[in-house]
Write an enzyme that holds these catalytic residues in place. Structure first.
Site, PDB file in Angstrom:
ATOM      1  N   GLY A  53       0.817  -1.204   0.000  1.00  0.00           N
ATOM      2  CA  GLY A  53       0.000   0.000   0.000  1.00  0.00           C
ATOM      3  C   GLY A  53       0.852   1.255   0.000  1.00  0.00           C
ATOM      4  N   SER A  54       0.291   2.366  -0.451  1.00  0.00           N
ATOM      5  CA  SER A  54       0.942   3.661  -0.250  1.00  0.00           C
ATOM      6  C   SER A  54       0.810   4.032   1.220  1.00  0.00           C
ATOM      7  CB  SER A  54       0.281   4.735  -1.119  1.00  0.00           C
ATOM      8  OG  SER A  54       0.650   4.563  -2.458  1.00  0.00           O
ATOM      9  N   HIS A  56       3.426   3.832   3.201  1.00  0.00           N
ATOM     10  CA  HIS A  56       4.543   3.146   3.865  1.00  0.00           C
ATOM     11  C   HIS A  56       5.899   3.642   3.350  1.00  0.00           C
ATOM     12  CE1 HIS A  56       1.615   0.558   5.634  1.00  0.00           C
ATOM     13  NE2 HIS A  56       1.273   0.001   4.490  1.00  0.00           N
ATOM     14  N   HIS A 217      -1.030  -0.907  10.020  1.00  0.00           N
ATOM     15  CA  HIS A 217      -2.251  -0.158   9.735  1.00  0.00           C
ATOM     16  C   HIS A 217      -3.104  -0.026  10.982  1.00  0.00           C
ATOM     17  CE1 HIS A 217      -1.004  -2.768   6.398  1.00  0.00           C
ATOM     18  NE2 HIS A 217      -1.008  -1.646   5.722  1.00  0.00           N
TER      19      HIS A 217
END
Ligand SMILES: Nc1ncnc2c1ncn2[C@@H]1O[C@H](COP(=O)(O)OP(=O)(O)O)[C@@H](O)[C@H]1O
Ligand SMILES: Nc1ncnc2c1ncn2[C@@H]1O[C@H](COP(=O)(O)OP(=O)(O)O)[C@@H](O)[C@H]1O
Ligand SMILES: [Mg+2]
Ligand SMILES: [Mg+2]
Ligand SMILES: [Mg+2]
Ligand SMILES: [Mg+2]
Lengths: 328, 215, 328, 215
Positions: A53-54, A56, A217
């Site tokens: 995912g973006s 990170h 997350h």
């Protein structure tokens, strides 16, 4: 919301573009998407692909370059890149030697990669994968297995170096899996990140609380408690790692990863606590990497990874690499 | 026997149904996941509504249309549901390649093959509190009603009812696949959002079949 | 106070030790203090010394190593190292070619260095200095001159490379001053840092406010206003730089420095705004460095530095360096 | 004529005086600086109280004792005041090397040379709202009273009174050196903490001279 961003809906593409513009000698962004590939395409070596995912950053694209990734494929904020994007990245960097996909073990990532790999195989691309599940806060025995954390950066380094050596796909996969088998990570969080689309914190935590074992997350950890000293925090964390994996008399590389909002000073203080603890437990440190390697926006906290080294892994760890983040 | 008209109507009905239930699906996902399942499925549904009539204007091959829907799942849904539903429709499309019409048997086979695809890509099976707890029972029920010689609306009804039972069943079990698996026992008592989506889809299929008087 | 530290009174020494332990091949910590010197002492080249308050990690010690600093000398939190410590560092790394002190322009730093240099001269050590005053938020005309900001990292790179070439002290100083003359920086802050000794924020800022031009220790800036988009923020900041220094048709290196609490994602978004603005203004970018180079604990915000390059500075910028932070 | 005894008593009195005014000096520094001047000076004073009697047990050279105090300023005060007061005492010590006794003239010369040292290292002069606005007038006043043939207590008194006037003067001007220079006009109205410390020191010198009946 105190963030230096533009429209939240453009965040991922602007992030990717900002990275590409910083290192044009290393990175080439595929037009119209966030996929980043090496400027000098490999021709006959195994290619490495990683996506996550973006949010990170610098993962994944900060690790694209000689000696590490051939393609980095970021998804939307905190969600896996989709199979079509993964396939696009795989096709862009594929060579006759094949492609190794590095996957952090979240259901979404695994499923999207699996689908992409199937599609790639249908196009006669030789593709294999290694799944990184280094988070000792999650149970190994669960059918979904452990979550993947920042330790993946170390596996990319190892696998990337093995690939540059000209090893075949199965050997690169084997070495990556061997490295991953001696890899453990544990995280701690003390401040949530703010989700850009709604300005809300990603989780709630009391004024004085922290949570050991929290995922990237905000997934639940193993212990929510009051803030402790760096030393006690590190002891709790390393105990969880050592309970899970015996590193006695081993030589390890230590990776201390800031989650985005924890500054370098704290990471250095943490390092000396880690150093003392490992010394007491007869664990030898070969090298220590300290910095923001896999963040969660501006989340406060950090993770500690240990990876066992043998002579071959040491050589791979030390081998040349030219990426935005890691240079050897 | 059904043609392109029915297929388009069915996907349109499915899309509307999902969009109507966006908040509900998010709410279900919030309890045991990350609360985005409704958003993910609705994003896909909006694209289908806009894009599928266009695409099928010059495509009569029903397998190709299903394949297109699968690709749309893959590119638009994201998360876990994207590759899962993507795989479902890609797999379902295979046995209908070059078909411009589908018999009841074609539908039942497509559904079964789609279900197997989900199970394969998800490396999961019944009883793990996923969409498979709706897909597998629905597939079996449709197979049985087909063998009993029932009509397509009846077959879809049987599927929808079995899916509904499956959704109820997910409330009683602990998740061992997907995000919900991380929360362990705390997942018991909540119904699985993915299974709920499968149920909504079959309900829309049934309603479309009834409305269009297919056989 | 949500910090991973131990006793606040040990913060500086634990920070220095944590850095030294991470890179034993590069760094040697002088016993009983925070001074860090290179493992391989220079013998006949000009030695470079930099000191500043603690709390700005990785500065100064992260820049110690081949091609950059010979000694890094951190003071107490946010205050200059004292003359005795500076002298100790200078004496430890001095060579016959002399020592160049790099100083960020704060009264305390300048006075402490001046005193130390006098003491060194009394011991017949050839010592010169270069003062970095890159902050365009402060007036050049003031008798105290401008404050020094993160741009100093670039001057260290340049001067360090010139020193490794074997140039004499006056040449190294001249080149450093030449680089500094084409260097400008502007900062912005949106969240204060928390002072560890009392747990209080270093300054107050409204719920939605930011301050352009704020100094590294919360010194007043030029504009306090509501949070703007990354694009507008960058425009405001670069306008201040370009008003002060004409970079048109120049080639520059861009350094984007996170203040400690601003995550990589935002820095990348900021970079693409900078890139677009500079392109519109006919300024060519030679390279871009993005990261935490000189922080203020966990302060939220960043700074932008531009440094003009000529062919010689380019070669120095690209020359080999082996430090904890910068590697070429 | 004064010897080691007076010097030790004077530094003891100065240290106590500063420690008593720690909060006050911080308060002054807070208005135009970073609020640490009292803490900085008090840290040094505590060391002097503990360390100086010890050091001087086997040192009779007054120049050496002053040099020791200067080094203690340098290592302990920090900030700007550290090198400034350090330079003051190091410079003042030079003309008293090998002296075990100091005449009034030695004190006045030492003070003048110390002041010049501060001015040199600070690259600053009178009228910039710094400790020099106390040091320079005090130095001049002490010179004049010396020339008038006054006693040491009278000379220190003149110095202390001139320093006090200097402190008052700093309230009226804008800072052009030190941290206070950053806030520009807003520094007017506030008195300079460094100058205040100089005044406190001279007041303690005077009091010690009176109490010990030196001439
Ligand atoms: N391994 C799996 N096999 C089958 N279905 C799964 C699996 N993992 C997750 N699912 C389904 O996916 C649904 C969640 O979808 P969604 O919320 O869109 O994705 P994410 O969990 O990545 O946010 C779950 O409710 C479940 O039905
Ligand atoms: N250039 C200078 N010359 C003389 N005195 C100075 C100069 N700069 C600062 N000072 C003095 O130093 C005092 C401040 O000392 P202190 O608070 O201990 O240091 P800092 O400002 O580094 O925190 C000021 O009040 C002023 O009297
Ligand atoms: Mg979800
Ligand atoms: Mg999701
Ligand atoms: Mg002060
Ligand atoms: Mg100070």
């Amino acid at each position: 919301m105190k963030k230096f961003i533009n429209k939240p809906e453009n965040l991922e593409i602007e992030t990717a573009r900002g990275m590409a513009l910083a290192k044009p000698n290393i990175l080439r962004q595929l037009p119209g998407c966030n996929i980043m590939v090496r400027q000098n395409k490999k021709t006959d070596r195994v290619a490495l692909v990683f996506g996550c995912g973006s949010g990170h950053e610098p993962a994944p694209n900060g690790y694209v370059g000689y000696g590490m990734l051939d393609a980095g494929i970021p998804g939307k904020l905190f969600s896996s890149p989709t199979p079509d994007m993964l396939l696009k990245g795989i096709k862009e960097v594929q060579t006759e030697a094949g492609v190794l996909c590095i996957i952090v073990n979240y259901t979404g990532d695994v499923l999207n990669f699996r689908m992409a790999m199937e599609m790639a195989q249908m196009e006669n691309i030789a593709v294999e994968s290694v799944i990184i599940a280094d988070d000792v806060a999650t149970q190994k025995t669960k059918s979904v297995g452990r979550r993947g954390l920042a330790g993946v950066a170390l596996v990319m380094k190892i696998a990337g170096a093995e690939a540059e050596m000209g090893s075949d796909l199965y050997r690169v996969k084997e070495v990556a899996e061997w490295a991953a088998s001696g890899l453990r990570t544990i995280g701690v969080a003390c401040r949530p990140c703010i989700i850009p689309s709604d300005g809300e914190p990603s989780f709630e935590l009391g004024e004085t609380e922290m949570e050991i074992g929290m995922g990237l997350h905000g997934e639940p950890g193993v212990l929510r408690c009051d803030m402790m000293s760096a030393k006690d925090t590190v002891h709790q964390m390393l105990e969880l790692i050592l309970l899970d994996c015996n590193y006695e008399n081993s030589e390890v590389v230590v990776l201390i990863n800031g989650l985005g909002g924890t500054p370098p000073m704290e990471l250095y203080v943490i390092n000396q606590c880690i150093h003392d603890y490992l010394a007491e437990h007869g664990i030898k440190i070969y090298d220590t990497m300290i910095g923001n390697f896999m963040t969660s926006l501006e989340m406060g906290g950090f993770s500690i990874s240990l990876m066992r080294l043998d002579p071959h892994l040491k050589a791979l760890y030390d081998a040349a690499a030219v990426t935005s983040v890691i240079r050897r | 026997m059904t043609g392109k008209e029915f297929m388009l109507a069915a996907f349109e009905a499915i899309s509307h149904n999902i969009i109507e239930h966006e908040e509900y699906l998010n709410h279900l996902d919030n309890a045991i996941g990350d609360g985005d399942h409704g958003t993910n499925m609705a994003r896909f549904s909006h694209i289908i509504l806009k894009d599928l009539p266009e695409f099928s204007a010059d495509h009569d091959d029903l397998g190709e249309i299903m394949h297109h829907v699968g690709m749309c799942c893959i590119t638009e849904i994201g998360g876990s549901a994207g590759p899962l539903f993507g795989k479902f429709f890609l797999q379902a499309s295979l046995s209908n390649k070059n078909n411009t019409f589908m018999e009841a048997a074609n539908w039942v086979l497509a559904f079964e093959e789609g279900t197997m695809g989900v199970s394969q890509i998800g490396q999961s099976t019944e009883g793990e509190k996923t969409m498979l707890d709706a897909l597998f029972p629905a597939s079996r029920a449709m197979q049985e009603t087909l063998e009993e010689g029932k009509s397509l609306p009846e077959i879809f009804l049987a599927g929808a009812e079995a899916a509904e039972k499956g959704v109820e069943f997910t409330k009683t079990i602990q998740a061992s696949k997907g995000r919900a698996a991380y929360i362990g026992q705390r997942s018991i008592g909540h119904q699985d959002p993915g299974a709920t989506t499968v149920m909504l889809m079959l309900q829309s299929m049934h309603k479309t079949a009834v409305d269009m008087h297919v056989e």
